[in-house]
Design a protein around this motif. Structure first.
Motif, PDB file in Angstrom:
ATOM      1  N   ARG A   1     -30.306 -27.777  28.243  1.00  0.00           N
ATOM      2  CA  ARG A   1     -30.911 -27.907  29.576  1.00  0.00           C
ATOM      3  C   ARG A   1     -31.403 -29.334  29.829  1.00  0.00           C
ATOM      4  N   THR A   2     -31.869 -30.007  28.791  1.00  0.00           N
ATOM      5  CA  THR A   2     -32.261 -31.412  28.941  1.00  0.00           C
ATOM      6  C   THR A   2     -31.056 -32.272  29.282  1.00  0.00           C
ATOM      7  N   ALA A   3     -29.925 -31.986  28.616  1.00  0.00           N
ATOM      8  CA  ALA A   3     -28.697 -32.738  28.907  1.00  0.00           C
ATOM      9  C   ALA A   3     -28.280 -32.551  30.363  1.00  0.00           C
ATOM     10  N   VAL A   4     -28.518 -31.357  30.899  1.00  0.00           N
ATOM     11  CA  VAL A   4     -28.141 -31.068  32.293  1.00  0.00           C
ATOM     12  C   VAL A   4     -29.157 -31.671  33.264  1.00  0.00           C
ATOM     13  N   ASP A   5     -30.429 -31.400  33.019  1.00  0.00           N
ATOM     14  CA  ASP A   5     -31.465 -31.773  33.994  1.00  0.00           C
ATOM     15  C   ASP A   5     -31.827 -33.253  33.961  1.00  0.00           C
ATOM     16  N   GLU A   6     -31.787 -33.873  32.789  1.00  0.00           N
ATOM     17  CA  GLU A   6     -32.255 -35.251  32.667  1.00  0.00           C
ATOM     18  C   GLU A   6     -31.154 -36.262  32.406  1.00  0.00           C
ATOM     19  N   LEU A   7     -30.055 -35.803  31.772  1.00  0.00           N
ATOM     20  CA  LEU A   7     -28.992 -36.746  31.406  1.00  0.00           C
ATOM     21  C   LEU A   7     -27.753 -36.621  32.286  1.00  0.00           C
ATOM     22  N   GLY A   8     -27.763 -35.668  33.216  1.00  0.00           N
ATOM     23  CA  GLY A   8     -26.694 -35.579  34.198  1.00  0.00           C
ATOM     24  C   GLY A   8     -25.461 -34.815  33.783  1.00  0.00           C
ATOM     25  N   ALA A   9     -25.527 -34.032  32.727  1.00  0.00           N
ATOM     26  CA  ALA A   9     -24.371 -33.230  32.336  1.00  0.00           C
ATOM     27  C   ALA A   9     -24.120 -32.151  33.378  1.00  0.00           C
ATOM     28  N   GLY A  10     -22.955 -32.172  33.974  1.00  0.00           N
ATOM     29  CA  GLY A  10     -22.633 -31.198  35.000  1.00  0.00           C
ATOM     30  C   GLY A  10     -21.576 -30.205  34.597  1.00  0.00           C
ATOM     31  N   ASP A  11     -21.125 -30.272  33.340  1.00  0.00           N
ATOM     32  CA  ASP A  11     -20.121 -29.343  32.842  1.00  0.00           C
ATOM     33  C   ASP A  11     -20.273 -29.238  31.334  1.00  0.00           C
ATOM     34  N   SER A  12     -19.589 -28.249  30.748  1.00  0.00           N
ATOM     35  CA  SER A  12     -19.751 -27.993  29.316  1.00  0.00           C
ATOM     36  C   SER A  12     -19.212 -29.133  28.466  1.00  0.00           C
ATOM     37  N   ARG A  13     -18.174 -29.820  28.940  1.00  0.00           N
ATOM     38  CA  ARG A  13     -17.613 -30.912  28.150  1.00  0.00           C
ATOM     39  C   ARG A  13     -18.628 -32.052  27.997  1.00  0.00           C
ATOM     40  N   THR A  14     -19.301 -32.405  29.103  1.00  0.00           N
ATOM     41  CA  THR A  14     -20.310 -33.464  29.033  1.00  0.00           C
ATOM     42  C   THR A  14     -21.502 -33.011  28.200  1.00  0.00           C
ATOM     43  N   ALA A  15     -21.907 -31.756  28.361  1.00  0.00           N
ATOM     44  CA  ALA A  15     -23.000 -31.233  27.542  1.00  0.00           C
ATOM     45  C   ALA A  15     -22.631 -31.269  26.059  1.00  0.00           C
ATOM     46  N   LYS A  16     -21.397 -30.996  25.764  1.00  0.00           N
ATOM     47  CA  LYS A  16     -20.920 -31.046  24.376  1.00  0.00           C
ATOM     48  C   LYS A  16     -21.018 -32.466  23.821  1.00  0.00           C
ATOM     49  N   LEU A  17     -20.602 -33.456  24.609  1.00  0.00           N
ATOM     50  CA  LEU A  17     -20.649 -34.840  24.156  1.00  0.00           C
ATOM     51  C   LEU A  17     -22.078 -35.315  23.938  1.00  0.00           C
ATOM     52  N   LEU A  18     -23.016 -34.811  24.746  1.00  0.00           N
ATOM     53  CA  LEU A  18     -24.398 -35.256  24.650  1.00  0.00           C
ATOM     54  C   LEU A  18     -25.203 -34.503  23.593  1.00  0.00           C
ATOM     55  N   THR A  19     -24.783 -33.282  23.248  1.00  0.00           N
ATOM     56  CA  THR A  19     -25.591 -32.454  22.345  1.00  0.00           C
ATOM     57  C   THR A  19     -24.869 -32.018  21.080  1.00  0.00           C
ATOM     58  N   ARG A  20     -23.539 -32.157  21.035  1.00  0.00           N
ATOM     59  CA  ARG A  20     -22.676 -31.667  19.946  1.00  0.00           C
ATOM     60  C   ARG A  20     -22.502 -30.147  19.977  1.00  0.00           C
ATOM     61  N   ALA A  21     -22.965 -29.477  21.014  1.00  0.00           N
ATOM     62  CA  ALA A  21     -22.751 -28.035  21.120  1.00  0.00           C
ATOM     63  C   ALA A  21     -21.255 -27.740  21.202  1.00  0.00           C
ATOM     64  N   GLY A  22     -20.774 -26.907  20.299  1.00  0.00           N
ATOM     65  CA  GLY A  22     -19.356 -26.572  20.273  1.00  0.00           C
ATOM     66  C   GLY A  22     -18.525 -27.447  19.370  1.00  0.00           C
ATOM     67  N   MET A  23     -19.140 -28.402  18.655  1.00  0.00           N
ATOM     68  CA  MET A  23     -18.386 -29.295  17.776  1.00  0.00           C
ATOM     69  C   MET A  23     -18.351 -28.825  16.325  1.00  0.00           C
ATOM     70  N   GLY A  24     -18.924 -27.660  16.040  1.00  0.00           N
ATOM     71  CA  GLY A  24     -19.001 -27.185  14.668  1.00  0.00           C
ATOM     72  C   GLY A  24     -17.758 -26.440  14.225  1.00  0.00           C
ATOM     73  N   TRP A  25     -17.916 -25.705  13.125  1.00  0.00           N
ATOM     74  CA  TRP A  25     -16.785 -25.046  12.473  1.00  0.00           C
ATOM     75  C   TRP A  25     -16.063 -24.072  13.408  1.00  0.00           C
ATOM     76  N   CYS A  26     -16.819 -23.345  14.234  1.00  0.00           N
ATOM     77  CA  CYS A  26     -16.168 -22.342  15.091  1.00  0.00           C
ATOM     78  C   CYS A  26     -15.548 -22.957  16.332  1.00  0.00           C
ATOM     79  N   GLN A  27     -15.812 -24.256  16.577  1.00  0.00           N
ATOM     80  CA  GLN A  27     -15.224 -24.973  17.705  1.00  0.00           C
ATOM     81  C   GLN A  27     -15.481 -24.277  19.047  1.00  0.00           C
ATOM     82  N   GLY A  28     -16.706 -23.778  19.199  1.00  0.00           N
ATOM     83  CA  GLY A  28     -17.105 -23.215  20.478  1.00  0.00           C
ATOM     84  C   GLY A  28     -16.709 -21.776  20.719  1.00  0.00           C
TER      85      GLY A  28
END
Length: 479
Positions: free
Chosen positions: A409-436
């Motif tokens: 939510r910080t990535a969205v509200d404060e850093l301007g992430a408007g989609d899951s790809r940008t949120a992934k780049l800013l937080t690493r969400a989805g970059m682990g073993w299961c790949q999202g």
């Protein structure tokens, strides 16, 4: 030792679950040379999981319904293997497929360390890669004792073990009833089955129900079985928190409004030592997306492959069957597997259906009927938009990378992430073993991106592979 993969086949079927098995044996019986490739050591997929041979189970059919259909398929599989028309390659996972002239080259990886491998060329493909479970995070869902609903059933079917002695089953979808009943029959105490949706919505489609009396009957039998074992069905409710220090000690069950938001003041604690939770299944599309197959939005909010009546994808030479075309259950998977194989046979004969024309027509009618029910089922149990109100700021959304809801939510509200790809780049969400696979749906919703049938990102690799495997697979054109 698994049999070695052949160098070439007329048809490669990827996945040996119900759809893949039906496709492989039907195609082999129709005269094609077939290779059936699966990561497991035995056929059946997730639905027909059987106990490991060393456990000495004497009645594996007691953990399944429709076991006779499976044994009939495996008998046909054995006959075609003995006749030399079908090669069943076990313990191999397809990590990439690429076009090689008029053929497809399938790259396989095997072995406990993933260092073994092979390549198979085939003129045509049937993708029957099944589905994986959809999880919605909530406070405490990472505690030991929380397992997927389908995972709990897999533990019971393959290992003859229970996730706990007192198990709450929760989430959404008809699978929960089967899971709760299996656990209760195996000796677990199931104090509650917590369903976020409500089954009354099915009554708004009486014609679809009337056309699928077997599904209606199955539901009645499940409800009767749950009642006999004292399992309470709680609808329009969800587990919104898990309690415990070292492992699960209890859960909070809250009433939901129509948008799946928890109603304040309705939370009630239920003591348990395990929670089996899942919010439906999601088609496993990695390989198909890598091939360039188009998708369509499903009524459950997930993407499914776009298929015609002959089960062709939008990529020439590639068919698909079963859950890849949308979640629909084992009967639909078996029908689609057979229909896809008959379509492949006709294609190999320059479009001539032969004597199977009547059978094809019947399968198409059955498929349309069952697909209508699948669409209804997806719409009834689709996650509501308010489910994210369950989350606390410190609730982990991506378990692999330990990314919290607050971080997204910080990535969205404060850093301007408007989609899951940008949120992934800013937080690493989805970059682990299961790949999202586990967190993808949740991250997309928190990022405000489209989740209505949004397909996962197209990836060049369908599973983790070593650099040495990549180097061996590289051809001159890749140098």
């Amino acid at each position: 030792m698994p049999p070695p993969a052949p160098e070439r086949a007329g048809l490669a079927v990827i996945g040996a679950g119900p759809a893949g098995l039906a496709a492989a044996v039907t195609a082999a019986e129709g005269g094609l040379d077939v290779v059936l490739i699966d990561a497991a050591d035995a056929p059946g997929g997730q639905f027909y999981r059987a106990p490991a041979p060393g456990l000495g189970a004497t009645r594996p059919e007691a953990l399944h319904h429709g076991w006779a259909a499976f044994t009939a398929l495996t008998a046909r599989l054995a006959r075609q293997r003995e006749a030399g028309r079908l090669c069943h390659v076990t313990g191999h996972q397809v990590w990439a497929v690429r076009r090689t002239g008029e053929d497809w080259t399938l790259h396989l990886v095997t072995g406990p360390d993933g260092r073994g491998g092979a390549a198979v060329r085939a003129r045509r493909l049937v993708v029957a890669t099944g589905a994986h479970e959809r999880q919605l995070p909530f406070p405490g869902w990472t505690l030991p004792g929380v397992v997927g609903a389908a995972g709990a059933q897999a533990m019971l079917k393959s290992g003859l073990v229970l996730p706990g002695r007192r198990v709450v089953v929760a989430g959404s979808g008809p699978l929960l009833q089967a899971v709760a009943l299996s656990l209760a029959r195996a000796g677990a105490e199931v104090p509650a089955l917590v369903e976020a949706a409500g089954y009354g919505a099915y009554a708004r489609a009486p014609l679809v129900l009337a056309a699928n009396p077997d599904r209606l009957g199955e539901g009645v039998r499940h409800r009767a079985g749950l009642a006999r074992h004292g399992v309470r069905m709680l609808t329009h409710r969800a587990v919104t928190a898990v309690h415990g220090t070292e492992r699960v000690e209890g859960v909070t069950v809250s009433r939901l409004d129509r948008a799946w938001r928890p109603v304040p003041g309705t939370g009630r604690r239920v003591d348990c030592d395990a929670l089996a939770v899942g919010h439906g299944l999601v088609p496993q599309l990695d390989l198909a997306l890598g091939l360039g197959c188009s998708t369509r939005p499903g009524t459950d909010g997930s993407a499914a492959l776009l298929l015609d009546e002959e089960l062709r994808t939008t990529v020439p030479g590639v068919w698909a069957a079963g859950e890849t075309g949308g979640i629909g259950g084992v009967r639909l998977a078996l029908a689609e597997g057979e229909l896809a194989a008959l379509s492949v046979i006709a294609d190999a004969r320059d479009g001539r259906p032969g004597r199977a024309g009547a059978r094809v027509a019947g399968l198409r009618r059955a498929r349309r009927r069952m697909r209508r029910f699948a669409g209804l089922m997806g719409a009834v149990h689709r996650p509501g938009p308010g489910w994210s109100a369950w989350l606390a700021p410190d609730t982990e959304v991506c378990r692999c990378e330990e990314v919290t809801a607050g971080a997204v939510r910080t990535a969205v509200d404060e850093l301007g992430a408007g989609d899951s790809r940008t949120a992934k780049l800013l937080t690493r969400a989805g970059m682990g073993w299961c790949q999202g696979r586990t967190c993808g749906f949740a991250v997309r919703e928190l990022a405000g991106g489209a989740t209505d049938g949004a397909a996962p990102d197209r990836r060049p690799l369908a599973c983790p592979v070593t650099l040495s495997t990549l180097a061996r697979a590289a051809g001159p054109e890749d140098a």
